[in-house]
Design a protein around this motif. Structure first.
Motif, PDB file in Angstrom:
ATOM      1  N   PRO A 364       0.979  -1.251   0.331  1.00  0.00           N
ATOM      2  CA  PRO A 364      -0.180  -0.076   0.106  1.00  0.00           C
ATOM      3  C   PRO A 364       0.571   1.215  -0.103  1.00  0.00           C
ATOM      4  O   PRO A 364       1.986   1.207   0.519  1.00  0.00           O
ATOM      5  CB  PRO A 364      -0.404  -0.020   1.416  1.00  0.00           C
ATOM      6  CG  PRO A 364       0.192  -1.037   2.270  1.00  0.00           C
ATOM      7  CD  PRO A 364       0.711  -1.824   1.189  1.00  0.00           C
ATOM      8  N   TYR A 365       0.142   2.341  -0.496  1.00  0.00           N
ATOM      9  CA  TYR A 365       1.188   3.714  -0.488  1.00  0.00           C
ATOM     10  C   TYR A 365      -0.201   5.186  -0.208  1.00  0.00           C
ATOM     11  O   TYR A 365      -0.984   4.878  -1.010  1.00  0.00           O
ATOM     12  CB  TYR A 365       1.754   3.161  -1.806  1.00  0.00           C
ATOM     13  CG  TYR A 365       2.452   5.257  -2.015  1.00  0.00           C
ATOM     14  CD1 TYR A 365       3.969   5.243  -1.049  1.00  0.00           C
ATOM     15  CD2 TYR A 365       2.074   5.791  -2.931  1.00  0.00           C
ATOM     16  CE1 TYR A 365       4.587   6.538  -1.454  1.00  0.00           C
ATOM     17  CE2 TYR A 365       3.405   7.727  -2.608  1.00  0.00           C
ATOM     18  CZ  TYR A 365       3.742   6.983  -2.052  1.00  0.00           C
ATOM     19  OH  TYR A 365       4.610   8.646  -2.685  1.00  0.00           O
ATOM     20  N   GLU A 371      -3.156   0.443  -3.478  1.00  0.00           N
ATOM     21  CA  GLU A 371      -1.733  -0.988  -3.618  1.00  0.00           C
ATOM     22  C   GLU A 371      -0.933  -0.739  -4.807  1.00  0.00           C
ATOM     23  O   GLU A 371      -1.697  -0.682  -6.161  1.00  0.00           O
ATOM     24  CB  GLU A 371      -2.177  -1.993  -3.789  1.00  0.00           C
ATOM     25  CG  GLU A 371      -2.595  -2.299  -1.565  1.00  0.00           C
ATOM     26  CD  GLU A 371      -2.714  -3.720  -1.612  1.00  0.00           C
ATOM     27  OE1 GLU A 371      -2.413  -5.207  -2.294  1.00  0.00           O
ATOM     28  OE2 GLU A 371      -2.804  -4.431  -0.296  1.00  0.00           O
ATOM     29  N   TYR A 372       0.106  -0.833  -4.639  1.00  0.00           N
ATOM     30  CA  TYR A 372       1.366  -0.721  -6.301  1.00  0.00           C
ATOM     31  C   TYR A 372       1.663  -2.416  -6.297  1.00  0.00           C
ATOM     32  O   TYR A 372       2.380  -2.450  -5.166  1.00  0.00           O
ATOM     33  CB  TYR A 372       1.803   0.374  -6.444  1.00  0.00           C
ATOM     34  CG  TYR A 372       1.290   1.298  -6.249  1.00  0.00           C
ATOM     35  CD1 TYR A 372       1.234   2.289  -7.623  1.00  0.00           C
ATOM     36  CD2 TYR A 372       0.544   2.313  -5.202  1.00  0.00           C
ATOM     37  CE1 TYR A 372       0.428   3.513  -7.448  1.00  0.00           C
ATOM     38  CE2 TYR A 372       0.137   3.417  -5.098  1.00  0.00           C
ATOM     39  CZ  TYR A 372      -0.185   3.719  -6.806  1.00  0.00           C
ATOM     40  OH  TYR A 372      -0.681   5.450  -7.024  1.00  0.00           O
ATOM     41  N   PRO A 373       2.132  -2.784  -7.557  1.00  0.00           N
ATOM     42  CA  PRO A 373       2.750  -3.541  -7.634  1.00  0.00           C
ATOM     43  C   PRO A 373       4.375  -3.264  -6.671  1.00  0.00           C
ATOM     44  O   PRO A 373       5.217  -2.653  -7.123  1.00  0.00           O
ATOM     45  CB  PRO A 373       3.475  -4.432  -8.872  1.00  0.00           C
ATOM     46  CG  PRO A 373       2.418  -2.858  -9.320  1.00  0.00           C
ATOM     47  CD  PRO A 373       1.331  -2.556  -8.220  1.00  0.00           C
ATOM     48  N   VAL A 374       5.383  -4.380  -6.240  1.00  0.00           N
ATOM     49  CA  VAL A 374       6.689  -3.756  -6.207  1.00  0.00           C
ATOM     50  C   VAL A 374       7.487  -3.846  -7.201  1.00  0.00           C
ATOM     51  O   VAL A 374       7.033  -5.030  -7.559  1.00  0.00           O
ATOM     52  CB  VAL A 374       6.771  -4.698  -4.546  1.00  0.00           C
ATOM     53  CG1 VAL A 374       8.161  -4.784  -4.375  1.00  0.00           C
ATOM     54  CG2 VAL A 374       5.653  -4.403  -3.211  1.00  0.00           C
ATOM     55  N   MET A 375       8.144  -3.110  -6.881  1.00  0.00           N
ATOM     56  CA  MET A 375      10.126  -3.162  -8.084  1.00  0.00           C
ATOM     57  C   MET A 375      10.589  -4.609  -7.878  1.00  0.00           C
ATOM     58  O   MET A 375      11.849  -4.206  -7.652  1.00  0.00           O
ATOM     59  CB  MET A 375      10.761  -2.110  -8.088  1.00  0.00           C
ATOM     60  CG  MET A 375      11.167  -1.593  -9.225  1.00  0.00           C
ATOM     61  SD  MET A 375      11.507  -0.199  -9.805  1.00  0.00           S
ATOM     62  CE  MET A 375      13.566   0.175  -8.072  1.00  0.00           C
ATOM     63  N   GLN A 434       8.111   0.757  -5.157  1.00  0.00           N
ATOM     64  CA  GLN A 434       9.990   1.349  -4.810  1.00  0.00           C
ATOM     65  C   GLN A 434      10.633  -0.038  -3.202  1.00  0.00           C
ATOM     66  O   GLN A 434      11.603  -0.703  -3.946  1.00  0.00           O
ATOM     67  CB  GLN A 434      10.901   2.393  -4.633  1.00  0.00           C
ATOM     68  CG  GLN A 434      10.855   3.504  -5.515  1.00  0.00           C
ATOM     69  CD  GLN A 434      11.829   4.227  -5.498  1.00  0.00           C
ATOM     70  OE1 GLN A 434      11.373   5.398  -5.101  1.00  0.00           O
ATOM     71  NE2 GLN A 434      13.312   4.312  -5.587  1.00  0.00           N
ATOM     72  N   GLY A 435       9.941  -0.559  -2.944  1.00  0.00           N
ATOM     73  CA  GLY A 435       9.369  -1.453  -1.782  1.00  0.00           C
ATOM     74  C   GLY A 435      10.331  -1.138  -0.990  1.00  0.00           C
ATOM     75  O   GLY A 435       9.699  -0.624   0.623  1.00  0.00           O
ATOM     76  N   LEU A 436      11.834  -0.619  -0.186  1.00  0.00           N
ATOM     77  CA  LEU A 436      12.185  -0.753   0.644  1.00  0.00           C
ATOM     78  C   LEU A 436      11.854   0.767   0.299  1.00  0.00           C
ATOM     79  O   LEU A 436      12.291   0.978   1.621  1.00  0.00           O
ATOM     80  CB  LEU A 436      13.963  -0.733   0.382  1.00  0.00           C
ATOM     81  CG  LEU A 436      14.072  -2.303  -0.217  1.00  0.00           C
ATOM     82  CD1 LEU A 436      15.628  -2.559   0.277  1.00  0.00           C
ATOM     83  CD2 LEU A 436      13.552  -3.416   1.061  1.00  0.00           C
ATOM     84  N   ILE A 440       6.523   5.991  -5.096  1.00  0.00           N
ATOM     85  CA  ILE A 440       6.250   5.737  -5.969  1.00  0.00           C
ATOM     86  C   ILE A 440       7.719   5.719  -7.267  1.00  0.00           C
ATOM     87  O   ILE A 440       7.618   6.999  -7.517  1.00  0.00           O
ATOM     88  CB  ILE A 440       4.572   5.571  -6.370  1.00  0.00           C
ATOM     89  CG1 ILE A 440       4.221   5.347  -5.420  1.00  0.00           C
ATOM     90  CG2 ILE A 440       4.582   5.307  -7.800  1.00  0.00           C
ATOM     91  CD1 ILE A 440       4.026   4.696  -5.068  1.00  0.00           C
ATOM     92  N   LYS A 441       6.824   4.963  -8.639  1.00  0.00           N
ATOM     93  CA  LYS A 441       8.627   5.111  -9.444  1.00  0.00           C
ATOM     94  C   LYS A 441       7.675   4.406 -10.526  1.00  0.00           C
ATOM     95  O   LYS A 441       7.027   3.176 -10.928  1.00  0.00           O
ATOM     96  CB  LYS A 441      10.184   4.081  -9.178  1.00  0.00           C
ATOM     97  CG  LYS A 441      11.171   4.357 -10.215  1.00  0.00           C
ATOM     98  CD  LYS A 441      11.826   3.905 -10.224  1.00  0.00           C
ATOM     99  CE  LYS A 441      13.316   4.543 -11.160  1.00  0.00           C
ATOM    100  NZ  LYS A 441      13.673   5.899 -10.872  1.00  0.00           N
TER     101      LYS A 441
END
Length: 993
Positions: A364-365, A371-375, A434-436, A440-441
């Motif tokens: 989530p962001y 929710e966004y897929p993680v890189m 971006q995960g860690l 958002i990228k």
């Protein structure tokens, strides 16, 4: 016809007194019948009959008469039942002095090398298919190949002149024989593949503990180290406390689960191959037709790493008269390759700095928690579009043979080949977490859509005549003269458009117009016209002498320097045929000494390198305005040499062929030296007033020394046939002439040269333990007499290097001098990355239709410098810790560690602990179990009722085991983390009608 146990029966008239038993590859036996009715017959293998004829440049030659360095393999024996679809994979390790490989992704390119280093300007062997160039070897079906011959020295390759300076690979495709009954063959191969070697990351708790022990208080992404460790211990004790595998503390996410972020990007790959052929012949005609289909779905998740290929061939050869025949060989090949686009703003999918707790799936962001897929690599593969590349190739080869009288043969060959490539890639737009880091990228800022079309047309004409005469089996003469002309025409049209209106239907015309498209085209041509000859003489098949020569005219050089004559001479002596050795021929079956010397040319250079060219200056780079606009202008042309000409390669070769015990034990040993003369390189630069840099000229030389050994044993014990073989070779290259007086070298070892440079050399420092507390005074400064590193403030736990040289300004100080071999400071040659002692071993056992075979392949000596995270823990602030690094980092409680101390965010003197040095140089030698196969051939009596001539079932494993000294995930052939090798299991059938 025999049964499964070799039994047979014959009805023979009484007047026949002798039974003749012939068989290909074995010595014929004549057995008196007399009054006997039962016979126990064991045929002895005739090693001289096996591979008796080899392909040597436009013609064939008896193996016993060959005086050059020539090796030949049968593709049916080499390929056998292996699940390989490319020529490079099939030939790997099969021939001493010949290196072959295929890039690991489906549809990867073939790479070939003969006898080591070629030229500082590149170069590769000449590869010919049925005597002519083949545009794209990746489209060639290995199952259509009869044999592969490698010409390794100047004597055997000289007849190919300018293109053969680094050896020749002659591929002969399958063709039917005269008076051969119609045979239809179908075989298939189904295979599954899995990654055989993956990166092994430290567990989450091991990584965070390593950071804490190294003095970290927080991570670049904001997590507090002590909090992180407490949460990890809680999670490991009771994972249900954090079912999502992560938790949020004061707006910062702490990731706790080992997600298998690297493993998640792989799946089981699947491959299938089908081959169908029909061949036959009568007294005046022979023919062969074949079709094949190959499909590979690689080991990355989804089917975006894929390759498929279709091959269709047709060959017919017929007699027009008793003295005139002609043949026509038509082939069509088509390949489609796809691969995820991983070179955009999101970087490569093969990252080495993702910790084991890196999130996967979605996160989530923002305030609304969308929710966004993680890189992660797996998500990128799923979301990224795949590039698409389609290649098709059509080739027509005609061959007319004239035989007006005995011993004379004239041949005219004409080949026309056209290859087309269509390529497109679209960097589609999407967003990832971006995960860690809580950010958002976007995948791209301008959604580029790129496509190109290219075509290559290659035309070849060969006209040659041969004459041979045998004088009472005492004197043998043969001669060949010929003409060759080739022309290559290449064209490419490329366009890139930006800012697509539709993310699903991109096109060049689908741009929103906010940025103009970029359109480029390119085209070039080159031609070659040549005359060649060969003259051969032998006396009583005992003494051999051969001369070869070729005169080439190449369009790649300026007028007046386009021609080059490249001669060679070779000789041989068959000692075993001498009368004084007749008494030991029951032990020594073959013993021949041969030697050769010759010169070849290298034209593997730019097509127009001798022309001064003017480049267009882009408007964004202009520094002036004319009449209110940016003008169109050109750069000044560079300088070129008027005497720009061939690099020349001079080769000396000495060989020994041997065989013992009726050639059950046989082999060959060779030593050689290759001098590459006049390589294009720099000369002394012009003064500044010249207004241009000095052009390259033929001013650099290199020598290569090497040797190779092959040895084989084949025999039969009762009903068991068996054989083993081994080959090994080595080479070493050194620069002997180059304009670099100071012998300066750069960090990229392959890009700078100097006299005495060993190709592949690695320069670095010699480590000398760690700095200890005793090395420092109360103020923290190094004590007098303790070696220090120039420009670095060292601390206890930092790596100490040996002081090897002092100069006027640096005494007991570690420096790199002036980065040259004359003054390298405290650096020395610590290793060499070139593969040495490359070897292959193989063997087989046959018994009552069962066949077991194996292939081992490896490198005996090689050094590797693996810079970055895989070698050093936390190499920078975004680094990670790998499993093999856990517990090996210096701390006060671990003073005998392997790695130097680490600093928070890789600060302070940590970079000095990661210098290229002997301690962290890897031993890249390896042994790979390349293939193990088991097959069963059904006996004739079982399959005859099914109207079959042959039926075989098989199981095979490829790349099954690898023994090396490298970290997990680093393959000894790639020496990096990229598309990995896979372990492949296959099965299939081979049936003949």
């Amino acid at each position: 016809m025999t049964d499964l146990d070799g039994h047979f029966s014959l009805n023979i008239p009484l007047e026949n007194e002798t039974l003749l038993i012939p068989y290909i590859g074995y010595l014929s036996q004549e057995i008196p019948i007399g009054n006997k009715s039962n016979f126990n017959i064991i045929l002895k293998e005739d090693a001289k009959a096996l591979d008796e004829v080899v392909v040597v440049g436009f013609v064939t030659q008896k193996k016993a008469n060959v005086t050059g360095a020539v090796s030949q393999v049968s593709m049916d024996k080499t390929l056998a039942d292996r699940p390989v679809t490319s020529l490079g994979s099939a030939l790997q390790g099969a021939i001493p002095g010949f290196t072959a490989s295929t890039e690991t992704a489906p549809g990867g390119a073939n790479n070939f090398n003969i006898r080591g280093e070629n030229s500082i300007n590149g170069g590769s062997p000449l590869v010919l298919v049925d005597n002519v160039i083949f545009n794209d070897l990746n489209l060639l079906n290995p199952a259509d190949i009869e044999s592969v011959t490698v010409l390794k020295d100047a004597s055997s390759a000289a007849i190919y002149g300018a293109r053969a300076s680094f050896g020749v690979i002659l591929i002969t495709t399958k063709k039917a024989k005269r008076n051969e009954t119609l045979t239809i063959n179908y075989n298939n191969n189904f295979a599954v593949s899995n990654v055989s070697n993956q990166l092994k990351l430290a567990s989450p708790v091991d990584m965070i503990q390593t950071l804490k022990d190294g003095g970290y208080t927080s991570i670049w992404s904001g997590q507090n180290i002590d909090t992180y460790l407490d949460l990890l211990h809680e999670y490991n004790a009771n994972p249900s406390l954090y079912p999502k595998g992560w938790t949020d503390m004061n707006g910062t996410k702490y990731f706790l689960r080992d997600t298998g972020v690297q493993k998640e990007m792989f799946e089981t790959g699947f491959q299938q191959t089908h081959n169908l052929s029909a061949q036959g012949g009568s007294e005046h005609i022979n023919y062969r037709m074949s079709a094949s289909y190959t499909k590979q779905d690689g080991i990355l998740v989804t089917n975006k790493d894929a390759f498929d290929r279709v091959n269709v061939t047709s060959y017919v050869n017929g007699d027009i008269t008793k003295w005139l025949s002609t043949s026509l060989n038509i082939s069509y090949s088509k390949g489609n390759k796809t691969y995820p686009i991983d070179n955009g703003d999101l970087g490569s999918i093969f990252k080495t700095n993702l910790p084991s707790y890196h999130p996967v799936g979605n996160l989530p962001y923002g305030a609304d928690g969308e929710e966004y897929p993680v890189m992660s690599p797996a998500n990128l593969i799923r979301l990224l579009n795949a590039s698409k590349k389609q290649i098709d190739d059509t080739r027509i080869l005609s061959r007319t043979v004239l035989k007006p009288f005995k011993g004379f043969e004239a041949v005219l060959e004409y080949s026309y080949q056209i290859g087309n490539t269509d390529y497109e890639q679209y960097t589609n737009k999407f967003e990832v977490h971006q995960g860690l880091a809580e950010a958002i990228k976007p995948s791209t800022a301008n959604t580029p859509f790129k496509m190109y079309k290219e075509s290559t047309r290659y035309t070849t004409i060969n006209a040659f005549a041969t004459y041979e005469k045998d004088f009472n089996d005492v004197h043998y003469l043969s001669a060949l003269v010929g003409f060759n002309q080739e022309k290559n025409d290449y064209r490419k049209l490329e366009s890139t458009a930006y800012n697509m209106i539709s993310n699903e239907l991109p096109s060049i015309s689908g741009s929103d117009g906010s940025a103009p498209p970029i359109i480029r085209d390119s085209y070039d041509q080159y031609g070659l016209r040549s005359g060649f000859f060969r003259a051969t003489y032998n006396f009583m098949h005992r003494y051999f002498l051969e001369f070869n020569g070729r005169y080439d005219l190449s369009s790649k050089f300026p007028k007046g320097h386009r021609g080059g004559f490249f001669p060679s001479v070779s000789a041989g002596w068959s000692l075993v045929d001498e009368p004084f050795l007749k008494s030991i021929t029951n032990v020594v079956s073959t013993l021949k000494i041969r030697g050769s010397y010759g010169t070849l040319g290298n034209q593997a250079i730019d097509n127009y390198g001798y022309l001064p060219t003017l480049g267009i200056v882009e408007k964004k780079d202009l520094q002036w305005i004319y009449n209110g606009t940016l003008p169109i202008t050109l750069n000044a042309p560079g300088m070129v040499r008027a005497n720009y000409t061939w690099e020349k390669v001079k080769t000396f070769n000495l060989g020994l062929d041997f065989g013992f015990l009726e050639n059950k034990l046989n082999g060959a040993f060779e030593i050689y030296r290759r001098n590459t003369i006049g390589m294009l390189g720099p000369v002394r630069d012009f003064p500044a007033v010249a207004g241009a840099t000095a052009p390259k000229q033929n001013a650099a030389d290199m020598k290569t020394n090497g040797w190779g050994l092959s040895i084989n044993w084949r025999d039969r014990i009762g009903k068991v046939n068996y054989g083993v073989g081994f080959n090994i070779y080595d080479s070493y290259s050194e620069i002997t002439k180059y304009e670099n007086e100071n012998k300066a070298f750069a960090s990229e070892d392959d890009k700078t040269f100097y006299v005495g440079k060993q190709m592949g050399e690695i320069w670095g420092y010699i480590t000398d333990g760690f700095y200890t507390a005793d090395d420092f005074d109360a103020t923290g400064a190094l004590k007098e007499g303790v070696v220090r590193i120039n420009g670095v403030t060292s601390h206890p736990g930092d790596i100490k290097y040996k002081n090897l040289r002092d100069d006027e300004t640096h005494v007991n100080v570690i420096t790199n001098g002036d980065n040259s071999a004359l003054n390298p400071g405290d650096m020395v040659r610590i290793g060499n990355k070139k593969a040495r002692y490359q070897y292959e071993a193989n063997g087989f056992v046959e018994w009552k239709g069962f066949n077991f075979s194996f292939i081992l392949q490896g490198v005996g000596k090689r050094d590797a410098w693996l810079d970055g995270t895989i070698t050093f823990p936390m190499t920078d602030q975004y680094g990670v810790v790998y499993a093999h690094q856990v517990g090996k980092v210096w701390t006060e409680d671990n003073p005998n560690a392997f790695y130097g101390r680490i600093y928070e965010n890789a600060g302070s003197s940590q970079s000095a602990n990661q210098r290229k040095s002997d301690k962290f140089l890897y031993n890249a030698a390896y042994l790979r179990v390349k293939n193990i196969s088991l097959s069963y051939t059904f006996p004739q009596k079982l399959i005859q009722p099914l109207y079959l001539k042959g039926l075989k079932v098989f199981f095979s494993g490829e790349n099954l085991f690898t023994f090396d000294h490298l970290p997990d995930g680093v393959d000894p052939e790639n020496l990096n983390w990229s598309y990995p090798h896979s372990k492949t299991y296959s099965f299939g059938i081979n049936l003949t009608l």
